[in-house]
Structure formats: C-alpha cells, structure tokens
Design an enzyme around this catalytic site. Sequence first.
Site, short mmCIF file in Angstrom:
data_model
loop_
_atom_site.label_atom_id
_atom_site.label_comp_id
_atom_site.label_asym_id
_atom_site.label_seq_id
_atom_site.Cartn_x
_atom_site.Cartn_y
_atom_site.Cartn_z
N THR A 15 57.10 -2.23 -11.52
CA THR A 15 58.28 -1.43 -11.86
C THR A 15 58.76 -1.75 -13.27
O THR A 15 58.42 -2.78 -13.85
CB THR A 15 59.42 -1.68 -10.86
OG1 THR A 15 59.81 -3.05 -10.90
CG2 THR A 15 58.99 -1.32 -9.44
N ASP A 16 59.56 -0.84 -13.81
CA ASP A 16 60.10 -1.04 -15.15
C ASP A 16 61.57 -1.44 -15.07
O ASP A 16 62.09 -1.70 -13.99
CB ASP A 16 59.89 0.23 -16.00
CG ASP A 16 60.60 1.45 -15.44
OD1 ASP A 16 61.51 1.30 -14.57
OD2 ASP A 16 60.26 2.56 -15.87
N GLN A 17 62.24 -1.46 -16.20
CA GLN A 17 63.63 -1.88 -16.26
C GLN A 17 64.55 -0.97 -15.44
O GLN A 17 65.60 -1.39 -14.99
CB GLN A 17 64.09 -1.93 -17.72
CG GLN A 17 65.45 -2.56 -17.91
CD GLN A 17 65.81 -2.71 -19.37
OE1 GLN A 17 65.12 -2.20 -20.24
NE2 GLN A 17 66.89 -3.41 -19.65
N GLY A 19 63.76 0.13 -12.57
CA GLY A 19 63.50 -0.14 -11.15
C GLY A 19 62.54 0.84 -10.51
O GLY A 19 62.40 0.85 -9.29
N VAL A 20 61.87 1.65 -11.31
CA VAL A 20 60.90 2.60 -10.77
C VAL A 20 59.50 2.19 -11.23
O VAL A 20 59.34 1.43 -12.18
CB VAL A 20 61.20 4.06 -11.20
CG1 VAL A 20 62.57 4.49 -10.70
CG2 VAL A 20 61.10 4.23 -12.71
#
Length: 142
Positions: A15-17, A19-20
Amino acid sequence: MLYTETKIEVRYAETDQMGVVYHANYLVWMELGRNHFIEESLGLRYYDMEQLGFLSPVIDVSIHYGKPLRYGQEAIVKTWLLAYDGLRVTYGYEICYADSGEIAITGETKHVCVTKDDFKPVALKRELKDWHEKYLQALEEG
C-alpha cells in the site's frame, strides 16, 4: 472461457501513503495470475521455456483502475488468454474484491517470445510447438 483465479491477500507493504494498493503492485499480481494460468490451464511453465533458451517479455501493458483495494482485504486475480497470433500473446485480467466480486482493475499484457541470448523474436509454431498448440486450444475453448 478458460481462466484461472488466484487469491491475493493485500499486504501492508503493497500500500501507499493513502492506504491503498500502490498502482505498480497490480502488475506483480497480474504476473502471479499469468503464471498460475499458464501452469494450471495450459500445463506449461515459464521455467521450462527459459531452460530451452527463450524468454517472454512484456511488450505492452494496459490497466484501467477502478475502486482501490486496501491493506487487509483479499483480491482475486482472474486471468485468461485474450489473443494469440503465432508471435504475440495477450492475457486479460480482472482483479476483484474477493468478498463482493466488485472489479478493482481490468488489464491486459502483451508478450512476445524471444531468444535469451539476443532477444530476437521467434515464432512459437517453430520453436515452442507445445506452447503454440496450448495457446490455440485455449482460444478454441474461450
């Protein structure tokens, strides 16, 4: 249609910053689905192709992003053979939410078979007859 389904558990590291799932990780999941399809549906293995001196690089990729997946969710990668012309092979993908079936992404990857030494394209019909036949059979069943 001949296809496989590969279960993916979304890991925190994917995930990225926001949250996905980071967009490039879908490419990794497509590769997992493609390998599963080749092994389960076609009875072949990329490893065997490479041992014979050939590779199958991606020459084109297309992804349409829909609803993003998040850490802790489960996804299903549906993979099938979309097209084959004797030289190029195209796989289709849907990555869906495991619980609802809702589509997160759709995509395609196009590949060509090349020699390992100099990356010259080869016709599967001549060099890898078993792959050629399996691709034709998969298209007929689709």
